[in-house]
Motif scaffolding. Sequence first.
Motif, short mmCIF file in Angstrom:
data_model
loop_
_atom_site.label_atom_id
_atom_site.label_comp_id
_atom_site.label_asym_id
_atom_site.label_seq_id
_atom_site.Cartn_x
_atom_site.Cartn_y
_atom_site.Cartn_z
N THR A 122 52.12 31.32 62.14
CA THR A 122 50.89 31.65 62.67
C THR A 122 49.81 31.73 61.71
O THR A 122 48.62 31.33 61.81
CB THR A 122 50.96 32.91 63.55
OG1 THR A 122 51.86 32.63 64.44
CG2 THR A 122 49.67 32.93 64.22
N ALA A 123 50.24 32.43 60.86
CA ALA A 123 49.32 32.59 59.57
C ALA A 123 48.80 31.31 58.83
O ALA A 123 47.49 31.08 58.53
CB ALA A 123 49.61 33.56 58.56
N VAL A 124 49.68 30.40 58.63
CA VAL A 124 49.51 29.27 57.91
C VAL A 124 48.53 28.26 58.70
O VAL A 124 47.48 27.66 58.32
CB VAL A 124 50.87 28.32 57.68
CG1 VAL A 124 50.53 26.89 57.04
CG2 VAL A 124 51.41 29.23 56.50
N VAL A 125 48.91 28.02 59.97
CA VAL A 125 48.22 27.25 61.05
C VAL A 125 46.81 28.00 61.18
O VAL A 125 45.72 26.99 61.11
CB VAL A 125 48.75 27.17 62.38
CG1 VAL A 125 47.81 26.41 63.31
CG2 VAL A 125 50.15 26.42 62.38
N THR A 126 46.75 29.14 60.98
CA THR A 126 45.30 29.72 61.35
C THR A 126 44.44 29.65 60.16
O THR A 126 43.14 29.17 60.32
CB THR A 126 45.51 31.23 61.76
OG1 THR A 126 46.04 31.52 62.80
CG2 THR A 126 43.98 31.84 61.91
N MET A 127 45.07 29.62 58.99
CA MET A 127 44.18 29.52 57.78
C MET A 127 43.89 28.01 57.43
O MET A 127 42.81 27.71 57.04
CB MET A 127 45.01 30.06 56.43
CG MET A 127 44.36 30.03 55.26
SD MET A 127 42.89 31.36 55.48
CE MET A 127 42.43 31.38 53.70
N VAL A 128 44.77 27.16 57.99
CA VAL A 128 44.45 25.98 57.68
C VAL A 128 43.25 25.35 58.68
O VAL A 128 42.49 24.55 58.29
CB VAL A 128 45.58 24.66 57.82
CG1 VAL A 128 45.34 23.52 57.95
CG2 VAL A 128 46.80 25.02 56.66
N LEU A 129 43.52 25.77 59.86
CA LEU A 129 42.40 25.46 60.65
C LEU A 129 41.07 26.12 60.51
O LEU A 129 40.02 25.35 60.34
CB LEU A 129 42.75 25.75 62.21
CG LEU A 129 43.82 25.06 62.74
CD1 LEU A 129 44.32 25.45 64.19
CD2 LEU A 129 43.80 23.67 63.11
N THR A 130 41.05 27.13 59.96
CA THR A 130 39.83 27.96 59.48
C THR A 130 39.15 27.08 58.20
O THR A 130 38.11 26.72 58.28
CB THR A 130 39.86 29.30 59.00
OG1 THR A 130 40.68 29.92 60.29
CG2 THR A 130 38.71 30.07 58.54
N PHE A 131 40.22 26.73 57.34
CA PHE A 131 39.83 25.94 56.21
C PHE A 131 39.05 24.64 56.52
O PHE A 131 38.16 24.14 56.07
CB PHE A 131 40.85 25.67 55.14
CG PHE A 131 40.62 25.07 54.20
CD1 PHE A 131 39.74 25.07 53.06
CD2 PHE A 131 41.04 23.55 54.08
CE1 PHE A 131 39.35 24.34 52.04
CE2 PHE A 131 40.74 22.73 52.95
CZ PHE A 131 39.72 22.98 51.93
N LEU A 132 39.70 23.56 57.57
CA LEU A 132 39.05 22.56 57.95
C LEU A 132 37.78 22.58 58.61
O LEU A 132 36.75 21.96 58.44
CB LEU A 132 40.07 21.90 58.74
CG LEU A 132 41.20 21.46 58.12
CD1 LEU A 132 42.57 20.76 58.99
CD2 LEU A 132 41.13 20.40 57.01
N VAL A 133 37.55 23.68 59.32
CA VAL A 133 36.49 23.96 60.05
C VAL A 133 35.21 24.34 59.29
O VAL A 133 34.04 23.76 59.06
CB VAL A 133 36.80 25.02 61.44
CG1 VAL A 133 35.41 25.16 61.87
CG2 VAL A 133 37.39 24.56 62.33
N LEU A 134 35.33 25.10 58.48
CA LEU A 134 34.27 25.68 57.25
C LEU A 134 33.81 24.30 56.62
O LEU A 134 32.94 24.27 56.42
CB LEU A 134 34.83 26.86 56.63
CG LEU A 134 35.25 27.92 57.50
CD1 LEU A 134 35.59 29.12 56.48
CD2 LEU A 134 33.68 28.45 58.11
N SER A 135 35.14 23.62 55.99
CA SER A 135 34.85 22.61 55.25
C SER A 135 33.86 21.45 55.98
O SER A 135 33.14 20.89 55.61
CB SER A 135 35.99 21.89 54.57
OG SER A 135 36.87 22.77 53.96
N GLY A 136 34.50 21.31 57.33
CA GLY A 136 33.84 20.37 58.32
C GLY A 136 32.11 20.69 58.45
O GLY A 136 31.33 19.76 58.21
N LEU A 137 31.76 21.67 58.68
CA LEU A 137 30.64 22.15 58.67
C LEU A 137 29.71 21.99 57.46
O LEU A 137 28.58 21.55 57.28
CB LEU A 137 30.60 23.93 59.00
CG LEU A 137 30.82 24.07 60.56
CD1 LEU A 137 30.87 25.60 60.89
CD2 LEU A 137 30.07 23.39 61.71
#
Length: 303
Positions: A122-137
């Motif tokens: 759960t922590a890996v998926v959450t961190m990866v998604l957060t990283f991709l969203v912030l990078s996309g913005l």
Amino acid sequence: MCDIVLDDPFVAPIHARIDVDGAGNVLVSDLESVNGVEVGGLRLHGVERVPVPDGAFRVGRTRLRVRTAREVLAPEQADRGGPSRQVRATEVKMLAAGLVVSLLATAFEVWTSTSQPRELSTAVVTMVLTFLVLSGLWITLWALASRVAFGESRWVRHAATIFVTYAGLAVVGQAAEVLNGALGLRLAASVFGPILFGVAAAVALSCHLVNASPMRTSIAVAISVAIPAVILSAMLWMQARGENRSPSHIADRDRILPPALVLRRGLSLDDFAVTLADLKARADARRIFVEREDPSPGDDESD
């Protein structure tokens, strides 16, 4: 037929004539137009062969500049936009490599910092998604800036910049942390980490500014270095000031590593006892200094 056709409603079908005399001077004549010609800020009607300083004049609302063969033209400047097919392919490869390494570094960071194995996925998926969203913005903002400045978004270039920079920061940071403990360098992570992050931020910001603004490369690099330097200097100063004023602060520069990786021997028992005694003396001296600089309310009332 006219040699130069302008899309200007304030210009007549046959508006003016341009001549160049034997000395290379530019001359303009008004061909009975309604709005005339403007030379040196003055609007002229029905004039013949009027000298034009620097070859610049206006007809209607269009400014024209005539260059003669005597003028030396500036050399062609490199276009920072519109990459060739080979450059675009290189950018795509850099983007793919940077993205893969960034995701692996993010997952490794979560894996080494998660204490509960059941929460790891759960922590890996959450961190990866957060990283991709912030990078996309972040990429979207710079792509919009490039669109405004140059008429093209340059998505791949901005994405490659952020992912390659983050991947390099992660790899260098992990290598430096291992070497710091293995070689016994005893470098403070609270200082080395922000400096490394500042260098990476300066590199990424300079790449973004060069590709998203019309400013010169030297100015973009200077701004990119100055902003992280000022912010990090203020943060490190505030951190050092707080540590110096705290009697209970003890700098931790040691890393837990396998004994086989430790290349330098530790202190002897006698040296350790001396260091421990000196630590207590320095803590007492710091406590006295803090109490003298910032007396407690109870001390003020007793005085």
